[in-house]
Design a protein around this motif. Structure first.
Motif, PDB file in Angstrom:
ATOM      1  N   ARG A  13      17.639 -76.784  -8.972  1.00  0.00           N
ATOM      2  CA  ARG A  13      17.367 -78.208  -7.936  1.00  0.00           C
ATOM      3  C   ARG A  13      18.246 -77.943  -6.759  1.00  0.00           C
ATOM      4  N   ARG A  14      18.763 -77.050  -6.233  1.00  0.00           N
ATOM      5  CA  ARG A  14      19.544 -76.555  -5.063  1.00  0.00           C
ATOM      6  C   ARG A  14      19.273 -75.268  -4.677  1.00  0.00           C
ATOM      7  N   ASN A  15      19.722 -74.955  -3.565  1.00  0.00           N
ATOM      8  CA  ASN A  15      19.503 -73.768  -2.789  1.00  0.00           C
ATOM      9  C   ASN A  15      20.279 -72.631  -3.705  1.00  0.00           C
ATOM     10  N   VAL A  16      19.780 -71.367  -3.771  1.00  0.00           N
ATOM     11  CA  VAL A  16      20.561 -70.300  -4.394  1.00  0.00           C
ATOM     12  C   VAL A  16      21.890 -70.066  -3.702  1.00  0.00           C
ATOM     13  N   GLN A  17      22.838 -69.890  -4.415  1.00  0.00           N
ATOM     14  CA  GLN A  17      24.243 -69.794  -3.719  1.00  0.00           C
ATOM     15  C   GLN A  17      24.588 -68.252  -3.582  1.00  0.00           C
ATOM     16  N   ILE A  18      25.717 -68.002  -2.883  1.00  0.00           N
ATOM     17  CA  ILE A  18      25.981 -66.753  -2.614  1.00  0.00           C
ATOM     18  C   ILE A  18      26.657 -66.121  -4.202  1.00  0.00           C
ATOM     19  N   ASP A  19      27.080 -66.685  -5.039  1.00  0.00           N
ATOM     20  CA  ASP A  19      27.612 -66.278  -6.350  1.00  0.00           C
ATOM     21  C   ASP A  19      26.402 -65.643  -7.050  1.00  0.00           C
ATOM     22  N   THR A  20      25.144 -66.262  -6.852  1.00  0.00           N
ATOM     23  CA  THR A  20      24.113 -65.582  -7.614  1.00  0.00           C
ATOM     24  C   THR A  20      23.470 -64.332  -6.938  1.00  0.00           C
ATOM     25  N   VAL A  21      23.758 -64.172  -5.704  1.00  0.00           N
ATOM     26  CA  VAL A  21      23.520 -62.892  -5.037  1.00  0.00           C
ATOM     27  C   VAL A  21      24.794 -61.952  -5.282  1.00  0.00           C
ATOM     28  N   GLU A  22      25.865 -62.271  -5.354  1.00  0.00           N
ATOM     29  CA  GLU A  22      27.202 -61.364  -5.900  1.00  0.00           C
ATOM     30  C   GLU A  22      26.679 -60.817  -7.300  1.00  0.00           C
ATOM     31  N   GLU A  23      26.109 -61.557  -7.949  1.00  0.00           N
ATOM     32  CA  GLU A  23      25.770 -61.290  -9.301  1.00  0.00           C
ATOM     33  C   GLU A  23      24.986 -60.131  -9.342  1.00  0.00           C
ATOM     34  N   ILE A  24      23.696 -60.179  -8.497  1.00  0.00           N
ATOM     35  CA  ILE A  24      22.736 -59.177  -8.162  1.00  0.00           C
ATOM     36  C   ILE A  24      23.303 -57.998  -7.802  1.00  0.00           C
ATOM     37  N   VAL A  25      24.255 -58.165  -7.034  1.00  0.00           N
ATOM     38  CA  VAL A  25      24.865 -57.015  -5.981  1.00  0.00           C
ATOM     39  C   VAL A  25      25.576 -56.183  -7.320  1.00  0.00           C
ATOM     40  N   GLY A  26      26.053 -57.024  -8.167  1.00  0.00           N
ATOM     41  CA  GLY A  26      26.678 -55.996  -9.285  1.00  0.00           C
ATOM     42  C   GLY A  26      25.868 -55.305 -10.000  1.00  0.00           C
ATOM     43  N   LYS A  27      24.799 -55.979 -10.455  1.00  0.00           N
ATOM     44  CA  LYS A  27      23.651 -55.239 -11.177  1.00  0.00           C
ATOM     45  C   LYS A  27      23.254 -54.116 -10.408  1.00  0.00           C
ATOM     46  N   LYS A  28      23.101 -54.232  -8.960  1.00  0.00           N
ATOM     47  CA  LYS A  28      22.398 -53.252  -8.263  1.00  0.00           C
ATOM     48  C   LYS A  28      23.351 -51.905  -8.153  1.00  0.00           C
ATOM     49  N   GLN A  29      24.762 -52.111  -8.172  1.00  0.00           N
ATOM     50  CA  GLN A  29      25.735 -51.149  -8.065  1.00  0.00           C
ATOM     51  C   GLN A  29      25.933 -50.700  -9.348  1.00  0.00           C
ATOM     52  N   ALA A  30      25.487 -50.987 -10.396  1.00  0.00           N
ATOM     53  CA  ALA A  30      25.423 -50.292 -11.623  1.00  0.00           C
ATOM     54  C   ALA A  30      24.759 -49.082 -11.674  1.00  0.00           C
ATOM     55  N   SER A  31      25.198 -47.994 -12.268  1.00  0.00           N
ATOM     56  CA  SER A  31      24.447 -46.761 -12.436  1.00  0.00           C
ATOM     57  C   SER A  31      23.575 -46.820 -13.635  1.00  0.00           C
ATOM     58  N   PHE A  32      22.211 -46.769 -13.238  1.00  0.00           N
ATOM     59  CA  PHE A  32      21.095 -46.855 -14.050  1.00  0.00           C
ATOM     60  C   PHE A  32      20.546 -45.607 -14.411  1.00  0.00           C
ATOM     61  N   GLY A  33      20.716 -44.651 -13.288  1.00  0.00           N
ATOM     62  CA  GLY A  33      20.291 -43.288 -13.051  1.00  0.00           C
ATOM     63  C   GLY A  33      18.590 -43.267 -12.584  1.00  0.00           C
ATOM     64  N   PHE A  34      18.454 -44.406 -12.044  1.00  0.00           N
ATOM     65  CA  PHE A  34      16.882 -44.646 -11.136  1.00  0.00           C
ATOM     66  C   PHE A  34      17.029 -45.368 -10.031  1.00  0.00           C
ATOM     67  N   SER A  35      16.030 -45.531  -9.271  1.00  0.00           N
ATOM     68  CA  SER A  35      16.154 -46.398  -7.981  1.00  0.00           C
ATOM     69  C   SER A  35      15.793 -47.820  -8.456  1.00  0.00           C
ATOM     70  N   ILE A  36      16.554 -48.930  -7.859  1.00  0.00           N
ATOM     71  CA  ILE A  36      16.162 -50.271  -8.213  1.00  0.00           C
ATOM     72  C   ILE A  36      15.950 -51.265  -6.995  1.00  0.00           C
ATOM     73  N   LYS A  37      15.039 -51.719  -7.107  1.00  0.00           N
ATOM     74  CA  LYS A  37      14.933 -52.785  -5.834  1.00  0.00           C
ATOM     75  C   LYS A  37      14.925 -54.146  -6.522  1.00  0.00           C
ATOM     76  N   PHE A  38      15.994 -55.073  -6.015  1.00  0.00           N
ATOM     77  CA  PHE A  38      15.939 -56.652  -6.567  1.00  0.00           C
ATOM     78  C   PHE A  38      15.605 -57.335  -5.483  1.00  0.00           C
ATOM     79  N   HIS A  39      14.833 -58.626  -6.151  1.00  0.00           N
ATOM     80  CA  HIS A  39      14.280 -59.468  -5.505  1.00  0.00           C
ATOM     81  C   HIS A  39      14.826 -60.748  -6.171  1.00  0.00           C
ATOM     82  N   ILE A  40      15.228 -61.961  -5.508  1.00  0.00           N
ATOM     83  CA  ILE A  40      15.684 -63.145  -6.224  1.00  0.00           C
ATOM     84  C   ILE A  40      14.492 -64.383  -5.795  1.00  0.00           C
TER      85      ILE A  40
END
Length: 86
Positions: A13-40
């Motif tokens: 019910r409210r705008n997505v805040q920076i903490d949600t983006v920080e969570e995605i940044v953490g997932k993005k930085q994890a080493s999965f062994g392939f290229s990942i593009k994230f969208h919120i």
């Protein structure tokens, strides 16, 4: 897979805040062994801080509008992609 696209959907019910983006940044930085593009994806919107953090980390932001329209708040393009449009 060599490339994976992830859509993180946030129906709040409210705008997505920076903490949600920080969570995605953490997932993005994890080493999965392939290229990942994230969208919120959200129906509400994004705080200015969330937009800035997403921009700095190459995360796409998508807002679902009324009548099922979609507004790409920010689409990350690499410098090579921008040059190819010229």
């Amino acid at each position: 897979p060599t490339h994976v696209v992830v859509f993180e959907c946030k129906d709040r019910r409210r705008n997505v805040q920076i903490d949600t983006v920080e969570e995605i940044v953490g997932k993005k930085q994890a080493s999965f062994g392939f290229s990942i593009k994230f969208h919120i994806v959200t129906r509400k919107g994004f705080s200015p801080a969330a937009i800035n953090m997403a921009r700095a980390n190459g995360i796409g932001l998508i807002k679902i509008m009324p009548d099922h329209k979609v507004h790409h708040v920010m689409y990350h393009m690499t410098p090579d992609m921008m040059l190819s449009l010229k």
